[in-house]
Design an enzyme around this catalytic site. Structure first.
Site, PDB file in Angstrom:
ATOM      1  N   HIS A   1     -60.295  10.409  25.052  1.00 14.85           N
ATOM      2  CA  HIS A   1     -61.699  10.807  25.242  1.00 14.85           C
ATOM      3  C   HIS A   1     -62.405  11.150  23.928  1.00 14.85           C
ATOM      4  CE1 HIS A   1     -60.255  15.127  25.354  1.00 14.85           C
ATOM      5  NE2 HIS A   1     -61.413  15.301  24.745  1.00 14.85           N
TER       6      HIS A   1
ATOM      7  N   ASP B   1     -54.796  10.094  28.546  1.00 10.07           N
ATOM      8  CA  ASP B   1     -55.694  10.689  27.548  1.00 10.07           C
ATOM      9  C   ASP B   1     -55.064  10.693  26.150  1.00 10.07           C
ATOM     10  OD1 ASP B   1     -58.085  11.681  26.650  1.00 10.07           O
ATOM     11  OD2 ASP B   1     -57.645  13.763  27.150  1.00 10.07           O
TER      12      ASP B   1
ATOM     13  N   SER C   1     -59.878  18.798  20.586  1.00 13.41           N
ATOM     14  CA  SER C   1     -59.269  17.711  21.358  1.00 13.41           C
ATOM     15  C   SER C   1     -58.592  16.694  20.451  1.00 13.41           C
ATOM     16  CB  SER C   1     -60.339  17.001  22.194  1.00 13.41           C
ATOM     17  OG  SER C   1     -60.808  17.823  23.222  1.00 13.41           O
TER      18      SER C   1
END
Length: 447
Positions: A155, A198, A284
């Protein structure tokens, strides 16, 4: 009056001078040369030994663990031998001498953070309409060529508004620690990734910055051995302001969370570990490290709610690395951008879940019996496994697994490639038996 005091003071000074000289003379009579320490060293048992100029030695007992041995070129120094009640020598950095652990836990955290920063990058992505920031971890690195593979979150690099065919940001740059300030961006290429896991892999080639830097590839820990309460250090590009660290502990070693897919907004279930370490937008894709600076996870989410405090999530290192290797093996230099996973065609369930405490190590380990619950018609294990079989172990090439948790079976199949032979050890009706499977393309699915 003053002259009398001066005379008395002079007499006292002379007395002490004569006394000190006499002591020096007596000392000189007893020993012509003073004894001095010629050498101090730590022996193989972690004991401090003093060697004097007269040949005598004095063993002061255990003080610390023995130094770690020198590493070979490009490899970490090996662990030092344990001293009795002493600290183990820690891994050397870039093949240098091993470092002795200091007893101060704060210093251990600083050391672990420094190692994390050596393998960390901040990531900035740009597309026609958006820009975003994230983090990454240098997974494989060739210093001679300046080539590297970098793990990040899918992402981080995916942009639903991008006009590219695969939706990946057309411009991806990575920055080393401190490089953001100098605008020293390194162009990175997208190799492949999976919205389902992910995880994405980036590639940097021929970077002079990497060649001349002090970075190193990350050392990976076995996330299945992580205990609740162990340190969890996040190193990432929080709020897009450059690499920084935060510190907490592992709250839950393995659980599942459901999030919306970045691609189609459909719900996706991720296996994660929960931490109370502060993570923020920009973290992230960054690394989660243990107190030795080893990777235990890839940060990917947090709960944002007024009633919730200190709940963040990371993809366990065993999953992240298995996905990374899968992408590199199947996608690098090939016309493929997806994870290629082997599907056995079975539904497995848990029975007899329990916690076992080891009084020798002080570890509490969760253990489960992983049972075959259902077998799909036409699957690769039809006629090989039976409902009720308890899966005890899996071997693929030089990789082997003792199965004590359900998620291990699911994760391990990411290591399987076309042409491999898989050996399953199962307990059936009280008897342990081995079953082999030959892997063909028919049983590989893209994720």
């Amino acid at each position: 009056m003053k002259s009398c005091l001066k005379n008395k003071l002079w007499i006292v000074i002379m007395f002490w001078l004569i006394f000190i000289l006499s002591l020096m003379m007596f000392t000189g009579c007893r020993q012509e040369e003073p004894v001095s320490i010629k050498k101090a060293y730590i022996n193989k048992d972690g004991e401090l030994v003093l060697k004097y100029s007269d040949g005598e030695e004095d063993n002061l007992g255990v003080v610390v663990g023995e130094d770690g041995k020198d590493g070979k070129d490009g490899e970490d120094g090996k662990d030092g031998a344990d001293g009795k009640d002493g600290a183990d020598g820690k891994d050397g950095v870039d093949g240098k001498d091993g470092i002795i652990t200091v007893s101060n836990s704060g210093s251990n955290i600083a050391y672990a953070t420094a190692k994390g920063l050596q393998s960390a990058v901040s990531i900035f992505c740009e597309s026609e309409k958006n820009s975003s920031a994230g983090s990454g971890v240098i997974y494989k690195f060739d210093k001679t060529s300046g080539d590297a593979f970098i793990i990040t979150n899918f992402h981080v690099v995916y942009d639903s508004k991008s006009t590219t065919k695969n939706g990946i940001s057309p411009k991806i740059q990575v920055f080393l620690y401190g490089g953001e300030l100098l605008e020293q961006g390194i162009e990175a290429e997208y190799i492949g990734g999976s919205d389902y896991y992910d995880i994405a892999i980036l590639r940097v080639e021929g970077s002079e910055l990497l060649k001349n830097s002090g970075v190193c590839e990350v050392k990976v820990a076995d996330s299945d051995k992580i205990l609740v309460g162990e340190p969890a250090i996040a190193v990432g590009n929080a709020k897009g302001m450059g690499l920084a660290s935060s510190y907490g502990v592992v709250s839950v070693d393995s659980e599942h969370i459901t999030m919306s897919s970045e691609k189609d907004n459909e719900p996706v279930s991720f296996r994660v570990m929960r931490v109370d370490t502060a993570v923020n937008p920009g973290n992230s894709g960054g690394g989660l490290y243990n107190e030795n600076g080893e990777l235990i996870g890839i940060v990917n989410a947090k709960i944002i709610d007024s009633s919730v405090e200190g709940i963040g999530y990371a993809i366990p290192s065993n999953v992240a690395v298995a996905v990374a290797d899968n992408i590199i093996d199947n996608c690098f230099g090939k016309d493929c951008e997806s994870v290629q996973r082997c599907m056995m065609g079975v539904m497995i369930t848990i029975s007899n879940s329990r916690a076992e405490f080891d009084s020798q190590t002080g570890r509490v380990t969760l253990k489960e019996d992983v049972v075959v619950h259902e077998i799909t018609e036409g699957s690769m294990v039809k006629g090989i496994l039976e409902v009720g079989d308890i899966i005890k172990g899996i071997v693929v090439g030089d990789k082997s697994l003792e199965v004590i948790r359900q998620h291990q079976v699911i994760d391990f199949m990411l290591n399987v490639r076309v042409g491999d032979t898989v050996t399953l050890t199962v307990l059936r009706n009280g008897e342990t038996i081995n079953k082999t499977l030959e892997i063909t393309e028919a049983y590989i699915t893209a994720y």
